[in-house]
Scaffold this motif. Structure first.
Motif, short mmCIF file in Angstrom:
data_model
loop_
_atom_site.label_atom_id
_atom_site.label_comp_id
_atom_site.label_asym_id
_atom_site.label_seq_id
_atom_site.Cartn_x
_atom_site.Cartn_y
_atom_site.Cartn_z
N MET A 1 0.84 -1.18 0.00
CA MET A 1 0.00 0.00 0.00
C MET A 1 0.87 1.22 0.00
SD MET A 1 -2.85 1.47 0.20
CE MET A 1 -2.61 3.20 -0.03
N ARG A 2 0.49 2.18 -0.78
CA ARG A 2 1.25 3.42 -0.80
C ARG A 2 0.36 4.58 -0.38
NH1 ARG A 2 -0.03 6.66 -4.82
NH2 ARG A 2 -1.18 5.85 -6.57
N ILE A 3 0.95 5.53 0.29
CA ILE A 3 0.25 6.77 0.61
C ILE A 3 0.43 7.66 -0.61
CG2 ILE A 3 0.23 8.79 2.12
CD1 ILE A 3 1.15 6.96 4.36
N PRO A 4 -0.62 8.36 -1.03
CA PRO A 4 -0.51 9.19 -2.23
C PRO A 4 0.68 10.13 -2.19
CG PRO A 4 -2.78 9.13 -1.47
CD PRO A 4 -1.94 8.45 -0.42
N ASP A 5 1.34 10.25 -3.32
CA ASP A 5 2.50 11.10 -3.47
C ASP A 5 2.06 12.56 -3.45
OD1 ASP A 5 4.73 12.49 -4.31
OD2 ASP A 5 4.95 11.40 -6.21
N ARG A 6 2.58 13.30 -2.49
CA ARG A 6 2.20 14.72 -2.37
C ARG A 6 2.61 15.51 -3.60
NH1 ARG A 6 -1.70 14.88 -0.51
NH2 ARG A 6 -1.68 12.71 -0.19
N GLY A 7 3.53 14.98 -4.43
CA GLY A 7 3.96 15.70 -5.61
C GLY A 7 3.03 15.52 -6.81
N ARG A 8 2.17 14.51 -6.75
CA ARG A 8 1.24 14.30 -7.87
C ARG A 8 0.19 15.39 -7.87
NH1 ARG A 8 -1.25 8.82 -6.72
NH2 ARG A 8 -3.04 10.07 -7.23
N LEU A 9 -0.14 15.88 -9.05
CA LEU A 9 -1.15 16.94 -9.14
C LEU A 9 -2.53 16.43 -8.77
CD1 LEU A 9 -0.07 18.77 -12.42
CD2 LEU A 9 0.27 19.50 -10.06
N ASP A 10 -2.82 15.14 -9.03
CA ASP A 10 -4.14 14.61 -8.75
C ASP A 10 -4.25 13.98 -7.36
OD1 ASP A 10 -2.47 12.50 -9.39
OD2 ASP A 10 -4.04 11.35 -10.40
N ALA A 11 -3.18 13.96 -6.58
CA ALA A 11 -3.23 13.38 -5.24
C ALA A 11 -4.01 14.30 -4.31
CB ALA A 11 -1.81 13.18 -4.70
N PRO A 12 -4.89 13.73 -3.49
CA PRO A 12 -5.62 14.57 -2.54
C PRO A 12 -4.66 15.29 -1.61
CG PRO A 12 -6.55 12.34 -2.62
CD PRO A 12 -5.27 12.32 -3.39
N SER A 13 -4.91 16.56 -1.36
CA SER A 13 -4.04 17.35 -0.50
C SER A 13 -4.59 17.44 0.92
CB SER A 13 -3.86 18.75 -1.08
OG SER A 13 -5.12 19.39 -1.17
N ARG A 14 -5.75 16.83 1.14
CA ARG A 14 -6.37 16.87 2.46
C ARG A 14 -7.11 15.57 2.69
NH1 ARG A 14 -11.83 17.44 1.71
NH2 ARG A 14 -12.46 18.25 -0.30
N LEU A 15 -7.41 15.33 3.94
CA LEU A 15 -8.24 14.18 4.26
C LEU A 15 -9.63 14.40 3.70
CD1 LEU A 15 -7.17 13.57 7.96
CD2 LEU A 15 -6.75 12.05 6.02
N GLN A 16 -10.15 13.40 3.06
CA GLN A 16 -11.50 13.48 2.50
C GLN A 16 -12.38 12.45 3.20
OE1 GLN A 16 -9.76 13.05 -1.58
NE2 GLN A 16 -11.34 14.58 -2.04
N LEU A 83 -6.40 8.78 0.44
CA LEU A 83 -6.48 8.01 -0.80
C LEU A 83 -7.53 8.60 -1.72
CD1 LEU A 83 -6.47 4.41 0.75
CD2 LEU A 83 -4.51 5.81 0.08
N ASP A 84 -7.37 8.37 -3.02
CA ASP A 84 -8.43 8.76 -3.94
C ASP A 84 -9.46 7.63 -3.96
OD1 ASP A 84 -6.33 8.12 -6.81
OD2 ASP A 84 -7.91 6.83 -6.07
N PRO A 85 -10.62 7.82 -4.58
CA PRO A 85 -11.66 6.78 -4.52
C PRO A 85 -11.22 5.42 -5.06
CG PRO A 85 -12.59 8.83 -5.34
CD PRO A 85 -11.11 9.04 -5.25
N HIS A 86 -10.45 5.40 -6.14
CA HIS A 86 -10.00 4.12 -6.70
C HIS A 86 -8.98 3.44 -5.80
CE1 HIS A 86 -11.93 5.82 -10.29
NE2 HIS A 86 -12.22 4.56 -10.51
N GLU A 87 -8.12 4.21 -5.15
CA GLU A 87 -7.17 3.63 -4.20
C GLU A 87 -7.91 3.07 -2.99
OE1 GLU A 87 -3.24 6.41 -5.02
OE2 GLU A 87 -4.84 7.18 -3.72
N LEU A 88 -8.93 3.77 -2.52
CA LEU A 88 -9.72 3.27 -1.40
C LEU A 88 -10.45 1.99 -1.79
CD1 LEU A 88 -10.65 3.68 1.52
CD2 LEU A 88 -12.51 5.13 0.63
#
Length: 180
Positions: A1-16, A83-88
């Motif tokens: 499992m990976r935590i979203p890369d903060r450098g990706r433009l599409d990575a969530p920047s906050r808890l959703q 995580l984004d919806p697909h990662e979740l």
């Protein structure tokens, strides 16, 4: 499992916030649900915010209610996630598989089912995931436990959960002696 890369433009920047529905009708149903909640708690990028009381419900198959099938235990878990919806969804599928989930038939009996009901109000329809969950408004076994942990809950596109449950009718029963 990976935590979203903060450098990706599409990575969530906050808890959703997300709403997950759990169900089990095979094996030690209560233990499977407890293990699933534990697995969610230990998933990087996922924080469990609330866990509903457990309810019991009849099995629903494509043809309707199946009183001959084993009854389900159901619960709802509110999470905040990076995580984004697909990662979740991938994490939910991983947890299901680790608990013996076999996808042999549509709406078949199962050791564990984890559905994403809502993901921060997002509307999404692709081959892998539909948000909000397309049948949540028709399922007291989702609405009743969700309402128990969020009295102000709203299912995007359908309305307030309390009103949806009142219109549908609650055919669930509390699962005696089962807690998560």
């Amino acid at each position: 499992m990976r935590i979203p890369d903060r450098g990706r433009l599409d990575a969530p920047s906050r808890l959703q916030p997300a709403v997950l529905a759990l169900g089990s009708n095979l094996g030690d149903r209560g233990e499977l649900l407890r293990d699933a909640v534990g697995a969610l708690r230990s998933t990087p990028g996922v924080e469990v915010r609330a866990v509903s009381p457990v309810v019991e419900s009849v099995a629903v198959k494509p043809a309707g209610v199946d009183p001959s099938a084993p009854r389900y235990l159901n619960a709802v878990v509110l999470v905040d996630t990076l995580l984004d919806p697909h990662e979740l969804l991938a994490e939910a599928h991983r947890i299901e598989a680790e608990h013996g989930r076999v996808r042999a038939e549509r709406w078949g009996d199962r050791t564990l089912d984890i559905d994403i009901v809502d993901f921060d109000g997002e509307v999404l329809a692709d081959p892998a995931l539909t948000l909000p969950h397309p049948r949540a408004a028709e399922r007291a076994f989702v609405l009743a436990p969700w309402l128990a942990v969020d009295e102000e809950a709203v299912l995007p596109g359908a309305g307030r959960v309390d009103a949806l449950l009142a219109a549908l009718g609650d055919d669930t029963v509390p699962a005696e002696g089962v807690s998560l």
